[in-house]
Design an enzyme around this catalytic site. Structure first.
Site, PDB file in Angstrom:
ATOM      1  N   LYS A 120       0.845  -1.204   0.000  1.00 18.83           N
ATOM      2  CA  LYS A 120       0.000   0.000   0.000  1.00 18.83           C
ATOM      3  C   LYS A 120       0.874   1.245   0.000  1.00 18.83           C
ATOM      4  O   LYS A 120       1.566   1.541   0.972  1.00 18.83           O
ATOM      5  CB  LYS A 120      -0.931   0.047   1.212  1.00 18.83           C
ATOM      6  CG  LYS A 120      -2.010   1.122   0.974  1.00 18.83           C
ATOM      7  CD  LYS A 120      -2.706   1.578   2.206  1.00 18.83           C
ATOM      8  CE  LYS A 120      -1.991   2.670   2.943  1.00 18.83           C
ATOM      9  NZ  LYS A 120      -1.845   3.938   2.178  1.00 18.83           N
ATOM     10  N   GLU A 150      10.077   0.827  10.368  1.00 15.60           N
ATOM     11  CA  GLU A 150      11.042   1.891  10.039  1.00 15.60           C
ATOM     12  C   GLU A 150      10.324   3.203  10.285  1.00 15.60           C
ATOM     13  O   GLU A 150       9.469   3.597   9.497  1.00 15.60           O
ATOM     14  CB  GLU A 150      11.466   1.799   8.561  1.00 15.60           C
ATOM     15  CG  GLU A 150      12.161   0.509   8.170  1.00 15.60           C
ATOM     16  CD  GLU A 150      13.607   0.449   8.627  1.00 15.60           C
ATOM     17  OE1 GLU A 150      14.142   1.463   9.119  1.00 15.60           O
ATOM     18  OE2 GLU A 150      14.206  -0.636   8.500  1.00 15.60           O
ATOM     19  N   CYS A 172      13.462  10.789   6.752  1.00 17.19           N
ATOM     20  CA  CYS A 172      13.423  10.253   8.120  1.00 17.19           C
ATOM     21  C   CYS A 172      14.767  10.434   8.823  1.00 17.19           C
ATOM     22  O   CYS A 172      14.830  10.667  10.018  1.00 17.19           O
ATOM     23  CB  CYS A 172      13.052   8.785   8.071  1.00 17.19           C
ATOM     24  SG  CYS A 172      14.027   7.875   6.869  1.00 17.19           S
ATOM     25  N   GLU A 199       9.783  15.357  15.628  1.00 12.33           N
ATOM     26  CA  GLU A 199      10.105  15.323  14.190  1.00 12.33           C
ATOM     27  C   GLU A 199       9.232  16.327  13.449  1.00 12.33           C
ATOM     28  O   GLU A 199       8.003  16.243  13.506  1.00 12.33           O
ATOM     29  CB  GLU A 199       9.853  13.909  13.648  1.00 12.33           C
ATOM     30  CG  GLU A 199      10.339  13.742  12.231  1.00 12.33           C
ATOM     31  CD  GLU A 199      10.006  12.366  11.662  1.00 12.33           C
ATOM     32  OE1 GLU A 199       8.890  11.875  11.878  1.00 12.33           O
ATOM     33  OE2 GLU A 199      10.875  11.806  10.979  1.00 12.33           O
TER      34      GLU A 199
HETATM   35  P1  NAD Z   1       2.278   7.897   8.179  1.00  9.03           P
HETATM   36  O1  NAD Z   1       2.590   7.027   9.338  1.00  9.03           O
HETATM   37  O2  NAD Z   1       1.234   8.929   8.343  1.00  9.03           O
HETATM   38  O3  NAD Z   1       1.809   7.001   6.948  1.00  9.03           O
HETATM   39  C1  NAD Z   1       2.611   5.960   6.447  1.00  9.03           C
HETATM   40  C2  NAD Z   1       1.719   4.944   5.757  1.00  9.03           C
HETATM   41  O4  NAD Z   1       0.881   4.329   6.724  1.00  9.03           O
HETATM   42  C3  NAD Z   1       0.796   5.534   4.706  1.00  9.03           C
HETATM   43  O5  NAD Z   1       0.728   4.641   3.629  1.00  9.03           O
HETATM   44  C4  NAD Z   1      -0.540   5.612   5.440  1.00  9.03           C
HETATM   45  O6  NAD Z   1      -1.656   5.557   4.592  1.00  9.03           O
HETATM   46  C5  NAD Z   1      -0.470   4.368   6.305  1.00  9.03           C
HETATM   47  N1  NAD Z   1      -1.307   4.380   7.499  1.00  9.03           N
HETATM   48  C6  NAD Z   1      -1.841   5.443   8.143  1.00  9.03           C
HETATM   49  N2  NAD Z   1      -2.543   5.023   9.223  1.00  9.03           N
HETATM   50  C7  NAD Z   1      -2.440   3.682   9.256  1.00  9.03           C
HETATM   51  C8  NAD Z   1      -2.910   2.664  10.140  1.00  9.03           C
HETATM   52  N3  NAD Z   1      -3.651   2.960  11.213  1.00  9.03           N
HETATM   53  N4  NAD Z   1      -2.594   1.383   9.885  1.00  9.03           N
HETATM   54  C9  NAD Z   1      -1.829   1.057   8.832  1.00  9.03           C
HETATM   55  N5  NAD Z   1      -1.366   1.959   7.948  1.00  9.03           N
HETATM   56  C10 NAD Z   1      -1.646   3.262   8.165  1.00  9.03           C
HETATM   57  O7  NAD Z   1       3.663   8.506   7.728  1.00  9.03           O
HETATM   58  P2  NAD Z   1       3.921   9.528   6.541  1.00  9.03           P
HETATM   59  O8  NAD Z   1       3.464  10.865   7.007  1.00  9.03           O
HETATM   60  O9  NAD Z   1       3.387   8.996   5.253  1.00  9.03           O
HETATM   61  O10 NAD Z   1       5.508   9.493   6.412  1.00  9.03           O
HETATM   62  C11 NAD Z   1       6.359  10.259   7.157  1.00  9.03           C
HETATM   63  C12 NAD Z   1       6.953   9.443   8.284  1.00  9.03           C
HETATM   64  O11 NAD Z   1       7.652   8.301   7.765  1.00  9.03           O
HETATM   65  C13 NAD Z   1       7.996  10.228   9.055  1.00  9.03           C
HETATM   66  O12 NAD Z   1       7.797  10.023  10.436  1.00  9.03           O
HETATM   67  C14 NAD Z   1       9.326   9.605   8.608  1.00  9.03           C
HETATM   68  O13 NAD Z   1      10.357   9.737   9.528  1.00  9.03           O
HETATM   69  C15 NAD Z   1       8.925   8.190   8.388  1.00  9.03           C
HETATM   70  N6  NAD Z   1       9.880   7.490   7.510  1.00  9.03           N
HETATM   71  C16 NAD Z   1      10.760   6.593   8.062  1.00  9.03           C
HETATM   72  C17 NAD Z   1      11.695   5.949   7.250  1.00  9.03           C
HETATM   73  C18 NAD Z   1      12.671   4.961   7.822  1.00  9.03           C
HETATM   74  O14 NAD Z   1      13.310   4.257   7.052  1.00  9.03           O
HETATM   75  N7  NAD Z   1      12.819   4.887   9.132  1.00  9.03           N
HETATM   76  C19 NAD Z   1      11.735   6.222   5.880  1.00  9.03           C
HETATM   77  C20 NAD Z   1      10.834   7.137   5.361  1.00  9.03           C
HETATM   78  C21 NAD Z   1       9.903   7.775   6.179  1.00  9.03           C
END
Ligand code: NAD
Length: 493
Positions: free
Chosen positions: A199, A273, A307, A404
């Site tokens: 997804k 992650e 991230c 963050e």
């Molecule tokens: P997010 O957690 O809002 O969303 C990530 C994904 O999860 C999306 O596809 C979203 O639709 C889905 N999602 C949302 N609610 C959910 C739920 N209850 N159950 C399952 N899936 C759900 O994050 P974002 O805003 O898209 O991305 C930014 C974040 O990602 C930042 O915190 C960043 O640090 C992190 N990130 C981490 C890494 C890493 O390798 N550690 C890499 C890239 C981004």
């Protein structure tokens, strides 16, 4: 000579005129974005059960680019059933050498269509074309090539151990590196013989749908990769589906915690992650001009939507003022604007919601007592843009230091001793990455053993390679992606 240079007050120069280039936008003539995309399930594009779609917006023009299927539990169930059938009947039985051929084919097809992928990534996500063209898409192909090579050598990857695939993997990814995060997850899973329900994030699903075309065109057996679009509802349906064997999630720490709670007590495997708040440490013996480039690359790269962004800067007190002067001068030369323009350094913030979050932190930082400084660069009136920002005189207790922000915002502190900076750098709930700039190798090794961060870069920043594991400590998650560690996360031993 040095006297003459000292007389020039560089901060008073009008850098906007010094650095104004003629526009050089990447052409979009060869880009075909369909008005609507369906889910990709069992090798076919299928309508969502709900019949509902949502728009994906270009953050530069604020115009809709296309619409995507809104996934729900019924769509996810179809995708999981297709993945299970493909796992049992085809993919887990296929030899590693045959699986590898498909991965090589995907890698080559991505290379052939790399310009198209790069332009769509920049249109949909807002990142500068220089990054999507030179970093994201080449790394996507590199990940498929790297894991293709392991597919028929799994017993050599882990000598003395017998390995088997896990089964059906649910993979949920964020919007900051849309296709790269898909590649980080898909390539090792498929190499090991697993099937997948992926997804993408709701604001950046277009390159995943283009990847679905590649997957269909390369002849991958139906059901091996399924892509369901939608928001957290679709993500939660994947997490909670009883026939999913493993969840691999990249995203925010808040959602990571929800997923950890949902999978607790089940036999689902989990890798997370999550977010970060990296310490970027500059010692007084560092090559300061290179360090300033590293700082710029570390936080303004991809608008700070990284991230592992070096969002907390620690400068040794004796060079603090010098580094800040150089940093401000460099920030004044940054070109903020159209992501498709090859001159652009800082593109568009991914969504109105994310811009709102960043602006909230800008106000909060001022309220908390930090001193705000912003680049003098111009920003477009339309679209979601943010000026590269410094918070000087920040302190450990400030929320802008602890939380963050995920934008082009850098909180600056100074330090005197190595012990002090280690303590400050580790004083965070996160532990994804860190950076160190110094002339002394011994100091680098001292810090790499004491900084609680999954990745520590020395005299460079934000460098990635498919052979290197990546992942965090503490609230940055657990599990590693990349390299052999990333491969082992998709195997049973
Ligand atoms: P997010 O957690 O809002 O969303 C990530 C994904 O999860 C999306 O596809 C979203 O639709 C889905 N999602 C949302 N609610 C959910 C739920 N209850 N159950 C399952 N899936 C759900 O994050 P974002 O805003 O898209 O991305 C930014 C974040 O990602 C930042 O915190 C960043 O640090 C992190 N990130 C981490 C890494 C890493 O390798 N550690 C890499 C890239 C981004």
């Amino acid at each position: 000579m040095s006297k003459r240079v000292n007389k020039i007050n560089v901060t008073e120069l009008d850098f906007s005129s010094v650095w104004s280039y003629a526009a050089s936008p990447e052409s979009t003539d060869h880009i075909k974005i369909a008005p609507r995309y369906e889910h990709f399930i069992n090798g076919e594009f299928v309508r969502p059960t709900s019949g509902k779609y949502f728009k994906t917006i270009n953050p530069t023009s604020e115009a809709a680019l296309s619409e995507l299927a809104q996934g729900n539990d019924k769509d996810v169930d179809k995708a999981v059933k297709a993945a299970r059938k493909a796992y049992t009947e085809v993919w887990s039985k296929m030899s590693g050498a045959e699986r590898g051929k498909y991965l090589y084919r995907i890698a080559r097809m991505i290379q052939e269509r790399s310009r198209e992928f790069a332009v769509i990534e920049s249109m949909d996500g807002g990142k500068p074309i220089r990054e999507s063209r030179d970093i994201d898409i080449p790394l996507v192909a590199a990940h498929f090539f790297y894991y293709a090579g392991w597919a028929d050598k799994l017993e050599f990857a882990f000598p003395g151990k017998s390995v088997a695939p896990i089964g059906v993997c649910g993979q949920i990814i964020p919007w900051n590196f849309p296709l790269l995060m898909a590649a980080w997850k898909l390539a090792p899973a498929l190499a090991c013989g697993n099937t997948v329900v992926l997804k993408p994030a709701e604001t950046t699903s277009l390159t995943a749908m283009k990847l679905a075309e590649v997957i269909r065109d390369c002849g991958l057996p139906p059901g091996v990769v399924n892509i369901v679009t939608g928001d957290g509802v679709a993500g939660a349906a994947i997490v909670n589906h009883p026939d999913v064997d493993k969840i691999a999630f990249t995203g925010s720490t808040d959602v990571g915690k929800i997923i950890q709670r949902a999978t607790a007590g089940t036999d689902k495997r989990l890798t997370l992650e999550l977010g970060g708040k990296a310490a970027h440490i500059i010692f007084d013996d560092a090559p300061l001009d290179q360090a300033v480039e590293g700082i710029i690359n570390g936080i303004f790269f991809n608008q700070g939507h990284v991230c592992c962004a070096g969002s907390r800067l620690f400068i040794q007190e004796s060079v603090h003022d010098k580094v800040i002067r150089k940093l401000k001068d460099r920030m004044n030369t940054l070109v903020v604007g159209d992501p498709l323009d090859k001159n652009t350094d800082v593109g568009a913030i991914n969504s109105a919601e994310q811009l709102g979050k960043i602006n909230h932190y800008l106000k909060l930082g001022v309220k908390e007592g930090a001193e705000i400084w912003q680049s003098s660069c111009a920003i477009p009136r339309k679209g979601y843009f943010c000026k590269p920002t410094l918070f000087l005189k920040a302190s450990q207790s400030h929320r802008i230091v602890q939380e963050e922000i995920f934008g082009p915002v850098l909180a600056v502190q100074s330090f005197r001793t190595i012990e002090e900076v280690i303590e400050k750098a580790n004083n965070t709930p996160f532990g994804l990455s860190a950076g160190v700039w110094t002339d002394k190798g011994s100091r680098i090794f001292n810090l790499t053993t004491k900084l609680r961060a999954g990745v520590v870069w020395a005299n460079t920043y934000n460098k990635f390679d498919p052979t290197s594991p990546f992942g965090g400590y503490k609230e940055s998650g657990f599990g590693r992606e990349g390299g052999l560690h990333g491969l082992s996360a998709y195997l049973k031993f």
